[in-house]
Enzyme design. Structure first.
Site, mmCIF file in Angstrom:
data_model
loop_
_atom_site.group_PDB
_atom_site.id
_atom_site.type_symbol
_atom_site.label_atom_id
_atom_site.label_comp_id
_atom_site.label_asym_id
_atom_site.label_seq_id
_atom_site.Cartn_x
_atom_site.Cartn_y
_atom_site.Cartn_z
ATOM 1 N N LEU A 16 3.075 5.993 -19.748
ATOM 2 C CA LEU A 16 3.309 6.720 -18.306
ATOM 3 C C LEU A 16 3.312 5.842 -17.295
ATOM 4 C CD1 LEU A 16 1.016 9.904 -18.923
ATOM 5 C CD2 LEU A 16 3.395 9.621 -19.578
ATOM 6 N N ASN A 17 2.516 4.780 -17.161
ATOM 7 C CA ASN A 17 2.508 3.815 -16.188
ATOM 8 C C ASN A 17 2.148 2.458 -16.674
ATOM 9 O OD1 ASN A 17 1.473 1.857 -14.239
ATOM 10 N ND2 ASN A 17 0.466 3.477 -12.991
ATOM 11 N N PRO A 18 3.129 1.703 -16.964
ATOM 12 C CA PRO A 18 3.160 0.479 -17.813
ATOM 13 C C PRO A 18 2.123 -0.504 -17.464
ATOM 14 C CG PRO A 18 5.324 1.267 -17.478
ATOM 15 C CD PRO A 18 4.661 1.974 -16.799
ATOM 16 N N THR A 20 -0.753 -0.032 -15.936
ATOM 17 C CA THR A 20 -2.004 0.464 -16.109
ATOM 18 C C THR A 20 -2.258 0.337 -17.793
ATOM 19 O OG1 THR A 20 -1.979 2.059 -14.347
ATOM 20 C CG2 THR A 20 -3.580 2.488 -15.935
ATOM 21 N N GLN A 24 -5.282 -1.770 -19.482
ATOM 22 C CA GLN A 24 -6.147 -1.091 -20.382
ATOM 23 C C GLN A 24 -6.293 -1.711 -21.606
ATOM 24 O OE1 GLN A 24 -8.363 1.716 -20.110
ATOM 25 N NE2 GLN A 24 -7.814 1.637 -17.765
ATOM 26 N N LYS A 84 -0.148 8.784 -26.112
ATOM 27 C CA LYS A 84 -1.256 9.008 -26.988
ATOM 28 C C LYS A 84 -2.416 8.505 -26.162
ATOM 29 C CE LYS A 84 1.152 8.031 -31.305
ATOM 30 N NZ LYS A 84 1.734 6.852 -32.094
ATOM 31 N N GLY A 87 -6.904 3.499 -24.159
ATOM 32 C CA GLY A 87 -8.239 3.138 -23.491
ATOM 33 C C GLY A 87 -9.136 2.261 -24.496
ATOM 34 N N GLU A 88 -9.103 2.553 -25.736
ATOM 35 C CA GLU A 88 -10.180 1.991 -26.715
ATOM 36 C C GLU A 88 -9.523 1.505 -27.946
ATOM 37 O OE1 GLU A 88 -13.154 4.892 -27.832
ATOM 38 O OE2 GLU A 88 -13.313 5.269 -25.714
#
Ligand SMILES: Cc1cc2nc3c(=O)[nH]c(=O)nc-3n(C[C@H](O)[C@H](O)[C@H](O)COP(=O)(O)OP(=O)(O)OC[C@H]3O[C@@H](n4cnc5c(N)ncnc54)[C@H](O)[C@@H]3O)c2cc1C
Lengths: 144, 331, 168
Positions: A16-18, A20, A24, A84, A87-88
């Site tokens: 959605l926001n490359p 970001t 991440q 998807k 974050g992790e």
């Protein structure tokens, strides 16, 4: 011990926001790096011995290597706008990647975190001892 | 965490500072850059009535040339100044490389040489918040009567954890101390008492005013190796400083090896000069000195990493530093 | 508790504060002057979140006792640029992802500002070293380096615009 470079590819669904997403991925890799090599909560009879940022050593700029992130886009029909997660996932993969790099470099597997130079040294000595033990009886290999 | 309530005195001369210290005795604490003492104050490791800020004392600043070609470093010389000094880089490289490993650049902008030489000793059971320590009833060094590192013992093993002191020991540095009876100069080696609770030979009414580097150790090749987990913002877990003077034919003329962070004091390895002077390089000789270094070090579980590993690193660093200094010749 | 009159020049303005003599600069900035940009991120001066410029030098306000810095010139993250404007350093971090959760950002901005003030075109190694008192848990530092590089570009562009002849 020094990690020179980490390349991480991550399937995040629709990015959605490359920028970001890249942030991440890199941040996750960084946390994996810290967990793999230097972060540890040290307990003594239920007491945390290192409850500070001085003694709980998250990596500084100096030992954090160049991290290259690669976004692998797919569309997840279940996720919001096809996304998807970002974050992790890359954290989890970083730890075995580093463990495998160490195995590749010196031939020992360390199965507890963090993987410290001290543990590697002990494992190398153990390996040496076993080799010497295997060679010793009835052969002329002997201990080196 | 908060600061304990105290008065702040800002003397602008050495005499005024000495008077304040003499008048307030154990109730006074000197503060220079504050990078060691302020975190400790917040942990309530001491609760002085007066903080004596020595930063306004101009004569304690800077690097100057003194009598007999010695170099005088004022107690307020910052670690950043040391790292950036072309004079020190050229003449006393071991000090520069040790200072460059201290904490991080922002701490080095504030931290002073005097503060670094008078650092409080450190231990995992001591450098904790008041809340944390209270649960245990304190330790030998503070508020208690039990050493958690060596239970049963009556000696405090809190480790000397400064980086510049071992380098200065290998340069035969002297500290100048000023008190009510005037100035005195002491070889740095005699300044350290190797006692976690009573770390330095400094009276309550005295302060360190300068450090002198003798002309005879200028130009000595030097190397400092430091064991730490993080490459920045990390006190030493072990450290070795080496200086050597090797003549054209490869014979060692002077040698010093000093270790840090593995005892309550930074210590010279006595055997190093005895065994190395007059000798040519051999791996066996260097090994023997490295072994003497670990006999000098007595690390206990006062910090991260195990004593066994820290000893091992002392040996490795000593061997490596001697090898490097010898083979690369004398500058 | 002895209160003392502390005189500081903060972000270009002379400020006088009556505060306990031992009060930390960080707490004076946050509590007495409502400049909450500088953060407390740790308890032992190891994280860099509280960095401010003291007479142009980046320092940790959590180990500075305010009354020991009488008459000094303090610049906090709020004072890097005039109100309503952004310094190239701030632009760099805003645009290139240098801030994620943002907690460490004021400290990084101050350390970066100090670096670029005396070395306008640092190498990556110099950037790493200058930022090595600052810890960041989110970014892995990569986009912070990108932000610093962008800040350098923006600063150069502004310089060029200033010196370019009018109308060209
Ligand atoms: C996060 C962090 C990491 C650190 N890492 C390291 C490290 O890796 N290696 C290292 O060596 N240090 C380290 N330090 C400690 C510190 O930054 C340095 O040792 C610094 O040089 C201390 O100097 P200062 O002026 O700030 O000392 P202060 O805190 O002002 O003083 C330290 C002690 O010395 C006394 N003192 C100061 N000046 C004098 C004087 N002229 N005469 C007599 N007594 C005096 C004070 O009373 C106090 O007991 C670290 C600190 C922090 C916060």
């Amino acid at each position: 011990m020094h990690v020179h470079r980490i390349i991480a590819a991550h399937d995040c669904g629709k990015a959605l926001n490359p920028m970001t997403v890249e942030g991440q991925i890199e941040g996750s890799v960084y946390m994996g790096l810290g967990q793999a090599l230097q972060e540890e909560m040290v307990w003594n009879k239920g007491r945390l011995m290192n409850p500070t940022l001085l003694e709980y050593r998250i990596p500084s700029t100096l030992e954090t290597p160049e991290i290259e992130s690669i976004i692998v886009e797919s569309i997840d029909p279940e996720g919001p706008f096809g996304a998807k997660e970002a974050g992790e996932g890359s954290l989890a993969a970083t730890i075995p990647a580093i463990a495998n790099a160490i195995y590749d470099a010196v031939g020992v597997r360390i199965n507890t975190l963090p993987i410290t130079p001290e543990k590697i040294l002990a494992a190398l000595r153990e390996k040496e001892k076993q080799r010497a033990g295997n060679d010793a009886p009835g052969t002329n290999g002997g201990s080196r | 965490m908060t600061m304990p309530a105290s008065r702040v005195a800002r003397p602008s001369t050495i005499e005024e500072a000495v008077r304040l210290l003499a008048d307030n005795g154990p109730e006074a604490v000197i503060i220079a850059g504050g990078t060691d003492v302020v975190p400790n104050l917040q942990m309530k490791l001491f609760a002085p009535r007066v903080l004596v800020d020595i930063k306004p004392i101009r004569v304690l600043q800077g690097i100057t040339i003194a009598a007999a070609g010695a170099l005088r470093l004022g107690a307020l010389t910052t670690l950043t100044e040391i790292v950036g000094s072309p004079l020190l880089q050229a003449s006393y490289p071991v000090l520069v490389s040790a200072a460059a490993t201290i904490a991080g650049p922002l701490q080095r902008n504030m931290g002073t040489l005097g503060g670094n030489l008078c650092l409080e000793t450190r231990c995992l059971w001591y450098n904790q918040s008041h809340f944390w320590r209270k649960a245990l009833g304190g330790c030998l060094k503070k508020d208690g009567d039990v050493c958690h590192v060596a239970p049963g013992g009556k000696r405090c093993w809190a480790a000397w954890s400064g980086d510049s002191a071992p380098a200065l020991l290998t340069l035969d540095a002297e500290v100048e101390i000023t008190g009510p009876r005037g100035r005195r100069r002491l070889p740095l080696a005699q300044f350290y008492l190797n006692d976690g609770m009573n770390r330095i030979a400094l009276g309550r009414d005295e302060l360190v005013t300068s450090v002198y580097l003798p002309a005879r150790t200028a130009g000595r090749r030097g190397i400092y190796h430091k064991l730490r987990i993080r490459d920045s913002i990390d006190y030493p877990l072990a450290g070795v400083a080496v200086t050597l003077e090797v003549d054209r034919s490869g014979v060692c003329r002077e040698a010093r090896v000093a270790i840090t962070a593995v005892n309550p004091a930074p210590l010279l390895v006595k055997e190093a000069s005895e065994w190395l002077v007059g000798q040519r390089y051999s791996a066996e000789l260097v090994d023997r000195v490295a072994h003497a270094a670990i006999r000098t070090g007595k690390p206990l579980t006062t910090s991260a990493s195990t004593p066994v590993y820290r000893r091992e690193m002392v040996r490795l660093f000593a061997r490596r530093a001697l090898e490097e200094a010898w083979k690369n010749g004398n500058a | 508790m002895t209160k003392e009159l502390i005189r500081l020049k903060v972000n270009g303005e002379l400020r006088e504060i009556a505060a306990p003599a031992e009060k930390l600069l960080l707490d004076v900035l946050r509590e007495d002057l409502s400049l909450t940009g500088s953060k407390r991120g740790c308890d032992d001066s190891s994280c860099g979140c509280c960095a401010v410029l003291v007479d142009g030098v980046p320092m940790l306000s959590c180990v500075a006792i305010a009354s020991c810095y009488q008459d000094c010139e303090i610049v906090t993250v709020e004072g890097i640029a005039p109100p309503g404007e952004l310094d190239p350093v701030q632009e760099g971090y805003a645009v290139a992802g240098g801030a994620q959760c943002g907690y460490c950002t004021p400290g990084f901005l101050i350390a970066t500002k100090a670096l670029l003030d005396h070395n306008p075109n640092p190498t990556l190694e110099e950037i790493r070293l200058a930022l090595s008192s600052n810890l960041c848990r989110c970014t892995g530092y990569m986009q912070i380096y990108e932000s610093v590089k962008l800040a350098i570009e923006r600063a150069q562009a502004r310089e060029a615009a200033k010196t370019a002849p009018v109308g060209s």
